[in-house]
Design a protein around this motif. Structure first.
Motif, PDB file in Angstrom:
ATOM      1  N   THR A  42      22.434  70.985  14.150  1.00  0.00           N
ATOM      2  CA  THR A  42      23.376  71.969  13.600  1.00  0.00           C
ATOM      3  C   THR A  42      23.697  71.606  12.162  1.00  0.00           C
ATOM      4  O   THR A  42      23.971  70.446  11.847  1.00  0.00           O
ATOM      5  CB  THR A  42      24.678  71.977  14.425  1.00  0.00           C
ATOM      6  OG1 THR A  42      24.370  72.322  15.780  1.00  0.00           O
ATOM      7  CG2 THR A  42      25.677  72.977  13.866  1.00  0.00           C
ATOM      8  N   LEU A  43      23.670  72.614  11.292  1.00  0.00           N
ATOM      9  CA  LEU A  43      24.017  72.430   9.888  1.00  0.00           C
ATOM     10  C   LEU A  43      25.172  73.349   9.545  1.00  0.00           C
ATOM     11  O   LEU A  43      25.117  74.551   9.801  1.00  0.00           O
ATOM     12  CB  LEU A  43      22.822  72.743   8.984  1.00  0.00           C
ATOM     13  CG  LEU A  43      23.045  72.564   7.487  1.00  0.00           C
ATOM     14  CD1 LEU A  43      23.145  71.082   7.135  1.00  0.00           C
ATOM     15  CD2 LEU A  43      21.915  73.210   6.689  1.00  0.00           C
ATOM     16  N   LEU A  44      26.244  72.790   8.964  1.00  0.00           N
ATOM     17  CA  LEU A  44      27.434  73.544   8.604  1.00  0.00           C
ATOM     18  C   LEU A  44      27.590  73.591   7.098  1.00  0.00           C
ATOM     19  O   LEU A  44      27.430  72.572   6.412  1.00  0.00           O
ATOM     20  CB  LEU A  44      28.675  72.925   9.235  1.00  0.00           C
ATOM     21  CG  LEU A  44      30.011  73.618   8.956  1.00  0.00           C
ATOM     22  CD1 LEU A  44      30.920  73.536  10.192  1.00  0.00           C
ATOM     23  CD2 LEU A  44      30.734  72.999   7.756  1.00  0.00           C
ATOM     24  N   ILE A  45      27.905  74.796   6.586  1.00  0.00           N
ATOM     25  CA  ILE A  45      28.248  74.961   5.174  1.00  0.00           C
ATOM     26  C   ILE A  45      29.521  75.797   5.095  1.00  0.00           C
ATOM     27  O   ILE A  45      29.967  76.365   6.093  1.00  0.00           O
ATOM     28  CB  ILE A  45      27.118  75.629   4.363  1.00  0.00           C
ATOM     29  CG1 ILE A  45      26.853  77.049   4.887  1.00  0.00           C
ATOM     30  CG2 ILE A  45      25.857  74.787   4.404  1.00  0.00           C
ATOM     31  CD1 ILE A  45      25.860  77.818   4.048  1.00  0.00           C
ATOM     32  N   GLY A  46      30.098  75.878   3.893  1.00  0.00           N
ATOM     33  CA  GLY A  46      31.287  76.692   3.687  1.00  0.00           C
ATOM     34  C   GLY A  46      30.962  77.940   2.882  1.00  0.00           C
ATOM     35  O   GLY A  46      29.795  78.306   2.706  1.00  0.00           O
ATOM     36  N   MET A  47      32.015  78.598   2.372  1.00  0.00           N
ATOM     37  CA  MET A  47      31.866  79.830   1.604  1.00  0.00           C
ATOM     38  C   MET A  47      32.084  79.607   0.112  1.00  0.00           C
ATOM     39  O   MET A  47      32.188  80.563  -0.646  1.00  0.00           O
ATOM     40  CB  MET A  47      32.850  80.893   2.109  1.00  0.00           C
ATOM     41  CG  MET A  47      34.318  80.489   2.009  1.00  0.00           C
ATOM     42  SD  MET A  47      35.461  81.722   2.695  1.00  0.00           S
ATOM     43  CE  MET A  47      35.487  82.957   1.383  1.00  0.00           C
ATOM     44  N   ASP A  48      32.139  78.341  -0.312  1.00  0.00           N
ATOM     45  CA  ASP A  48      32.470  78.018  -1.702  1.00  0.00           C
ATOM     46  C   ASP A  48      31.254  77.765  -2.579  1.00  0.00           C
ATOM     47  O   ASP A  48      31.405  77.407  -3.752  1.00  0.00           O
ATOM     48  CB  ASP A  48      33.370  76.784  -1.752  1.00  0.00           C
ATOM     49  CG  ASP A  48      34.722  77.025  -1.107  1.00  0.00           C
ATOM     50  OD1 ASP A  48      35.141  78.191  -1.056  1.00  0.00           O
ATOM     51  OD2 ASP A  48      35.345  76.047  -0.661  1.00  0.00           O
ATOM     52  N   THR A  49      30.046  77.924  -2.035  1.00  0.00           N
ATOM     53  CA  THR A  49      28.827  77.649  -2.796  1.00  0.00           C
ATOM     54  C   THR A  49      27.874  78.846  -2.697  1.00  0.00           C
ATOM     55  O   THR A  49      26.812  78.757  -2.072  1.00  0.00           O
ATOM     56  CB  THR A  49      28.130  76.368  -2.304  1.00  0.00           C
ATOM     57  OG1 THR A  49      28.000  76.426  -0.865  1.00  0.00           O
ATOM     58  CG2 THR A  49      28.909  75.127  -2.687  1.00  0.00           C
ATOM     59  N   PRO A  50      28.247  79.980  -3.309  1.00  0.00           N
ATOM     60  CA  PRO A  50      27.385  81.162  -3.204  1.00  0.00           C
ATOM     61  C   PRO A  50      26.058  81.027  -3.928  1.00  0.00           C
ATOM     62  O   PRO A  50      25.207  81.916  -3.832  1.00  0.00           O
ATOM     63  CB  PRO A  50      28.244  82.267  -3.832  1.00  0.00           C
ATOM     64  CG  PRO A  50      29.156  81.556  -4.777  1.00  0.00           C
ATOM     65  CD  PRO A  50      29.469  80.257  -4.104  1.00  0.00           C
ATOM     66  N   GLN A  51      25.857  79.921  -4.635  1.00  0.00           N
ATOM     67  CA  GLN A  51      24.588  79.701  -5.323  1.00  0.00           C
ATOM     68  C   GLN A  51      23.512  79.137  -4.395  1.00  0.00           C
ATOM     69  O   GLN A  51      22.379  78.905  -4.828  1.00  0.00           O
ATOM     70  CB  GLN A  51      24.781  78.778  -6.524  1.00  0.00           C
ATOM     71  CG  GLN A  51      25.080  77.312  -6.213  1.00  0.00           C
ATOM     72  CD  GLN A  51      26.553  77.020  -6.040  1.00  0.00           C
ATOM     73  OE1 GLN A  51      27.261  77.764  -5.372  1.00  0.00           O
ATOM     74  NE2 GLN A  51      27.021  75.926  -6.648  1.00  0.00           N
ATOM     75  N   ILE A  52      23.812  78.916  -3.120  1.00  0.00           N
ATOM     76  CA  ILE A  52      22.803  78.375  -2.213  1.00  0.00           C
ATOM     77  C   ILE A  52      21.649  79.372  -2.047  1.00  0.00           C
ATOM     78  O   ILE A  52      21.831  80.576  -2.169  1.00  0.00           O
ATOM     79  CB  ILE A  52      23.381  78.012  -0.835  1.00  0.00           C
ATOM     80  CG1 ILE A  52      23.945  79.249  -0.136  1.00  0.00           C
ATOM     81  CG2 ILE A  52      24.407  76.908  -0.934  1.00  0.00           C
ATOM     82  CD1 ILE A  52      24.217  79.035   1.334  1.00  0.00           C
ATOM     83  N   ASP A  57      31.445  73.375  -6.018  1.00  0.00           N
ATOM     84  CA  ASP A  57      32.261  74.348  -5.289  1.00  0.00           C
ATOM     85  C   ASP A  57      32.982  75.269  -6.262  1.00  0.00           C
ATOM     86  O   ASP A  57      33.287  74.885  -7.396  1.00  0.00           O
ATOM     87  CB  ASP A  57      33.341  73.641  -4.455  1.00  0.00           C
ATOM     88  CG  ASP A  57      32.777  72.924  -3.249  1.00  0.00           C
ATOM     89  OD1 ASP A  57      31.689  73.285  -2.792  1.00  0.00           O
ATOM     90  OD2 ASP A  57      33.439  71.991  -2.765  1.00  0.00           O
ATOM     91  N   VAL A  58      33.289  76.479  -5.796  1.00  0.00           N
ATOM     92  CA  VAL A  58      34.140  77.384  -6.572  1.00  0.00           C
ATOM     93  C   VAL A  58      35.590  77.122  -6.183  1.00  0.00           C
ATOM     94  O   VAL A  58      36.046  77.513  -5.112  1.00  0.00           O
ATOM     95  CB  VAL A  58      33.784  78.852  -6.317  1.00  0.00           C
ATOM     96  CG1 VAL A  58      34.774  79.763  -7.054  1.00  0.00           C
ATOM     97  CG2 VAL A  58      32.364  79.152  -6.766  1.00  0.00           C
ATOM     98  N   ASP A  59      36.311  76.436  -7.044  1.00  0.00           N
ATOM     99  CA  ASP A  59      37.746  76.214  -6.859  1.00  0.00           C
ATOM    100  C   ASP A  59      38.536  76.803  -8.027  1.00  0.00           C
ATOM    101  O   ASP A  59      39.535  77.479  -7.832  1.00  0.00           O
ATOM    102  CB  ASP A  59      38.054  74.719  -6.727  1.00  0.00           C
ATOM    103  CG  ASP A  59      37.560  74.142  -5.413  1.00  0.00           C
ATOM    104  OD1 ASP A  59      37.687  74.830  -4.379  1.00  0.00           O
ATOM    105  OD2 ASP A  59      37.047  73.014  -5.423  1.00  0.00           O
ATOM    106  N   THR A  60      38.092  76.523  -9.235  1.00  0.00           N
ATOM    107  CA  THR A  60      38.796  76.948 -10.437  1.00  0.00           C
ATOM    108  C   THR A  60      37.984  78.016 -11.174  1.00  0.00           C
ATOM    109  O   THR A  60      36.818  78.275 -10.857  1.00  0.00           O
ATOM    110  CB  THR A  60      39.022  75.756 -11.376  1.00  0.00           C
ATOM    111  OG1 THR A  60      37.741  75.317 -11.867  1.00  0.00           O
ATOM    112  CG2 THR A  60      39.716  74.606 -10.660  1.00  0.00           C
ATOM    113  N   ALA A  61      38.601  78.609 -12.212  1.00  0.00           N
ATOM    114  CA  ALA A  61      37.895  79.600 -13.020  1.00  0.00           C
ATOM    115  C   ALA A  61      36.672  78.984 -13.698  1.00  0.00           C
ATOM    116  O   ALA A  61      35.622  79.623 -13.804  1.00  0.00           O
ATOM    117  CB  ALA A  61      38.838  80.197 -14.049  1.00  0.00           C
ATOM    118  N   ALA A  62      36.794  77.746 -14.157  1.00  0.00           N
ATOM    119  CA  ALA A  62      35.642  77.079 -14.771  1.00  0.00           C
ATOM    120  C   ALA A  62      34.509  76.918 -13.764  1.00  0.00           C
ATOM    121  O   ALA A  62      33.333  77.112 -14.084  1.00  0.00           O
ATOM    122  CB  ALA A  62      36.067  75.724 -15.336  1.00  0.00           C
ATOM    123  N   ASP A  63      34.856  76.548 -12.529  1.00  0.00           N
ATOM    124  CA  ASP A  63      33.848  76.456 -11.471  1.00  0.00           C
ATOM    125  C   ASP A  63      33.168  77.800 -11.258  1.00  0.00           C
ATOM    126  O   ASP A  63      31.941  77.880 -11.091  1.00  0.00           O
ATOM    127  CB  ASP A  63      34.489  76.029 -10.152  1.00  0.00           C
ATOM    128  CG  ASP A  63      35.094  74.650 -10.176  1.00  0.00           C
ATOM    129  OD1 ASP A  63      34.624  73.802 -10.961  1.00  0.00           O
ATOM    130  OD2 ASP A  63      36.042  74.420  -9.406  1.00  0.00           O
TER     131      ASP A  63
END
Length: 222
Positions: free
Chosen positions: A105-115, A190-196
Motif C-alpha cells: 500500500t502506498l499513501l500520498i496526500g493532496m498537497d503535491t499536485p505536481q506528482i 508541499d503546497v502550504d504557503t503562497a510561495a510553495d
C-alpha cells in the motif's frame, strides 16, 4: 450524443491511498490566507486534489482509495473507493488508513499536485516490492509526501510527531528501527504557503492547479 467511456485504469500490485480533506473555505489551505481569501484557498485546494486524483487514476494500482474528511464532489473521478477518515491527530488518521488496507500500500496526500505516474513508477511497478519493505518520499519542509508499506502496520505511524521540521526524519527512523528495508522517492515541495503554490505551479504548468493559481489575484495586489 453518447460520450466515450473512460479508459480502464491500469492495474498493478499496490493499493493507492489518497488522504484528503473536502476543499471547503476555512477548512483547507489556511496558510494561504492571506494573501488569498478562504474561498480562493479552497479553489486551490480543490484544484490540487483534482490534479492528484487524475494522476493517481493513471497509475497502475490494485485499488484506488480516497480517505476523505468530508464529502466527495465533482472533482472526484471514477474508479475510487471512498473511505472516511477516523478522528484524531494526523498520526492516528494515517495509521487508520493503513490499518484498513492489506498487501502493498502506498499513501500520498493532496498537497503535491505536481506528482505524475512517472514519478511514482518505481514504487508501483511489478518489482517494486522485491527486497523492499517500505517506500518513503521526503518533503522539502522536513515532512514526507509519500509512504508505502509492503505489510501495512499502523504501529509504524502512531506516535510519530506530525507537522514539524523533523516529521520525515522521525517517520523514517521508525521504519528503519523496525528493521524495514526502505527505498526512496524524490523529495517534493508541499503546497502550504503562497510561495510553495507558485513553485509547484511552475513544476506542473499544464495542471488545473497552475491554471487556478494563474487566474487568482493575491489580496496584497488588489
Amino acid at each position: 450524443m453518447t460520450l466515450p467511456a473512460a479508459a480502464p485504469a491500469p492495474t498493478g500490485p499496490t493499493t493507492l491511498l489518497v488522504l484528503a480533506k473536502e476543499p471547503l473555505p476555512g477548512r483547507v489551505k489556511t496558510r494561504l490566507t492571506p494573501p488569498y481569501t478562504p474561498d480562493e484557498a479552497a479553489q486551490l485546494a480543490e484544484a490540487a486534489l483534482y490534479d492528484t486524483l487524475q494522476a493517481v487514476r493513471a497509475m497502475p494500482a490494485r485499488r484506488r482509495v480516497l480517505v476523505l474528511d468530508g464529502h466527495p464532489g465533482n472533482w472526484l473521478p471514477a474508479g475510487f473507493d471512498i473511505r472516511p477518515q477516523c478522528p484524531g491527530g494526523l498520526d492516528e488518521r494515517l495509521a487508520a488508513a493503513f490499518a484498513d488496507s492489506t498487501g502493498p500500500t502506498l499513501l500520498i496526500g493532496m498537497d503535491t499536485p505536481q506528482i505524475t505516474p512517472q514519478l511514482l513508477a518505481p514504487a508501483l511497478e511489478s518489482g517494486a516490492w522485491d527486497g523492499c519493505d517500505a517506500w518513503f518520499g521526503p518533503a522539502e519542509d522536513g515532512g514526507f509526501w509519500a509512504l508505502g508499506l509492503a505489510a501495512p502496520d499502523p504501529r509504524l505511524l502512531r506516535g510519530v510527531p506530525m507537522s514539524t521540521a523533523r516529521t520525515g526524519a522521525a517517520q523514517r527512523a521508525r521504519l528503519t528501527a523496525a528493521g524495514l528495508r526502505v527505498r526512496h522517492l524524490p523529495p517534493l515541495r508541499d503546497v502550504d504557503t503562497a510561495a510553495d503554490a507558485h513553485h509547484v505551479a511552475a513544476a506542473a504548468p499544464a495542471g488545473r492547479f497552475a491554471a487556478t493559481l494563474a487566474r487568482l489575484t493575491p489580496v496584497t495586489a488588489r
